[in-house]
Design a protein around this motif. Structure first.
Motif, PDB file in Angstrom:
ATOM      1  N   MET A   1       0.846  -1.173   0.000  1.00 38.05           N
ATOM      2  CA  MET A   1       0.000   0.000   0.000  1.00 38.05           C
ATOM      3  C   MET A   1       0.891   1.235   0.000  1.00 38.05           C
ATOM      4  N   ALA A   2       0.496   2.216  -0.759  1.00 33.00           N
ATOM      5  CA  ALA A   2       1.230   3.475  -0.826  1.00 33.00           C
ATOM      6  C   ALA A   2       0.247   4.629  -0.674  1.00 33.00           C
ATOM      7  N   THR A   3       0.736   5.780  -0.252  1.00 31.36           N
ATOM      8  CA  THR A   3      -0.106   6.965  -0.134  1.00 31.36           C
ATOM      9  C   THR A   3       0.314   7.986  -1.175  1.00 31.36           C
ATOM     10  N   LEU A   4      -0.497   9.021  -1.334  1.00 30.10           N
ATOM     11  CA  LEU A   4      -0.176  10.093  -2.264  1.00 30.10           C
ATOM     12  C   LEU A   4       0.498  11.202  -1.484  1.00 30.10           C
ATOM     13  N   GLY A   5       1.796  11.265  -1.572  1.00 29.29           N
ATOM     14  CA  GLY A   5       2.542  12.268  -0.812  1.00 29.29           C
ATOM     15  C   GLY A   5       2.295  12.106   0.681  1.00 29.29           C
ATOM     16  N   GLU A   6       1.958  13.203   1.339  1.00 26.20           N
ATOM     17  CA  GLU A   6       1.697  13.185   2.778  1.00 26.20           C
ATOM     18  C   GLU A   6       0.211  13.066   3.100  1.00 26.20           C
ATOM     19  N   ASP A   7      -0.636  12.913   2.096  1.00 29.20           N
ATOM     20  CA  ASP A   7      -2.089  12.872   2.292  1.00 29.20           C
ATOM     21  C   ASP A   7      -2.541  11.454   2.639  1.00 29.20           C
ATOM     22  N   PRO A   8      -2.925  11.192   3.886  1.00 29.61           N
ATOM     23  CA  PRO A   8      -3.311   9.837   4.286  1.00 29.61           C
ATOM     24  C   PRO A   8      -4.697   9.430   3.780  1.00 29.61           C
ATOM     25  N   ARG A   9      -5.450  10.364   3.193  1.00 23.95           N
ATOM     26  CA  ARG A   9      -6.789  10.025   2.697  1.00 23.95           C
ATOM     27  C   ARG A   9      -6.740   9.227   1.409  1.00 23.95           C
ATOM     28  N   ILE A  10      -5.614   9.237   0.735  1.00 22.38           N
ATOM     29  CA  ILE A  10      -5.484   8.568  -0.551  1.00 22.38           C
ATOM     30  C   ILE A  10      -4.475   7.442  -0.425  1.00 22.38           C
ATOM     31  N   THR A  11      -4.919   6.228  -0.720  1.00 21.10           N
ATOM     32  CA  THR A  11      -4.016   5.089  -0.695  1.00 21.10           C
ATOM     33  C   THR A  11      -4.177   4.305  -1.992  1.00 21.10           C
ATOM     34  N   PHE A  12      -3.133   3.623  -2.351  1.00 18.73           N
ATOM     35  CA  PHE A  12      -3.112   2.794  -3.552  1.00 18.73           C
ATOM     36  C   PHE A  12      -2.820   1.363  -3.138  1.00 18.73           C
ATOM     37  N   GLU A  13      -3.572   0.433  -3.684  1.00 12.55           N
ATOM     38  CA  GLU A  13      -3.334  -0.988  -3.451  1.00 12.55           C
ATOM     39  C   GLU A  13      -2.936  -1.614  -4.776  1.00 12.55           C
ATOM     40  N   THR A  14      -1.861  -2.339  -4.784  1.00 13.31           N
ATOM     41  CA  THR A  14      -1.483  -3.122  -5.951  1.00 13.31           C
ATOM     42  C   THR A  14      -1.358  -4.558  -5.469  1.00 13.31           C
ATOM     43  N   ALA A  15      -2.313  -5.364  -5.860  1.00 13.41           N
ATOM     44  CA  ALA A  15      -2.347  -6.740  -5.369  1.00 13.41           C
ATOM     45  C   ALA A  15      -3.158  -7.595  -6.330  1.00 13.41           C
ATOM     46  N   ASP A  16      -3.031  -8.877  -6.182  1.00 16.66           N
ATOM     47  CA  ASP A  16      -3.879  -9.800  -6.912  1.00 16.66           C
ATOM     48  C   ASP A  16      -5.321  -9.554  -6.466  1.00 16.66           C
ATOM     49  N   ALA A  17      -6.220  -9.335  -7.405  1.00 22.03           N
ATOM     50  CA  ALA A  17      -7.602  -8.958  -7.072  1.00 22.03           C
ATOM     51  C   ALA A  17      -8.303 -10.021  -6.227  1.00 22.03           C
ATOM     52  N   ASP A  18      -8.156 -11.293  -6.559  1.00 23.40           N
ATOM     53  CA  ASP A  18      -8.799 -12.349  -5.770  1.00 23.40           C
ATOM     54  C   ASP A  18      -8.332 -12.330  -4.325  1.00 23.40           C
ATOM     55  N   THR A  19      -7.032 -12.282  -4.121  1.00 21.83           N
ATOM     56  CA  THR A  19      -6.470 -12.278  -2.774  1.00 21.83           C
ATOM     57  C   THR A  19      -6.909 -11.043  -1.999  1.00 21.83           C
ATOM     58  N   TRP A  20      -6.833  -9.884  -2.636  1.00 22.20           N
ATOM     59  CA  TRP A  20      -7.198  -8.639  -1.966  1.00 22.20           C
ATOM     60  C   TRP A  20      -8.671  -8.634  -1.577  1.00 22.20           C
ATOM     61  N   LEU A  21      -9.549  -9.053  -2.478  1.00 21.65           N
ATOM     62  CA  LEU A  21     -10.980  -9.075  -2.181  1.00 21.65           C
ATOM     63  C   LEU A  21     -11.334 -10.075  -1.094  1.00 21.65           C
TER      64      LEU A  21
END
Length: 56
Positions: A1-21
């Motif tokens: 998981m990563a955030t957009l700069g210092e803004d904790p309201r925005i996160t990015f998930e890069t994962a296998d969709a089945d596993t993540w769901l």
């Protein structure tokens, strides 16, 4: 998981969709930008909150 700069309201998930769901239990999302294989969209379509956006 990563955030957009210092803004904790925005996160990015890069994962296998089945596993993540299988493990996702957070509230609905304001925005779901989805890039996955055909056939997975039915599992992802309910992720956005009312008024939220789903981009595939």
């Amino acid at each position: 998981m990563a955030t957009l700069g210092e803004d904790p309201r925005i996160t990015f998930e890069t994962a296998d969709a089945d596993t993540w769901l299988d493990t996702y239990s957070d509230p609905r999302l304001s925005l779901a930008y989805v890039d996955c294989r055909p056939g997975m969209f039915h599992r992802l379509i309910d992720l956005p909150e009312p008024g939220g956006r789903y981009v595939a």
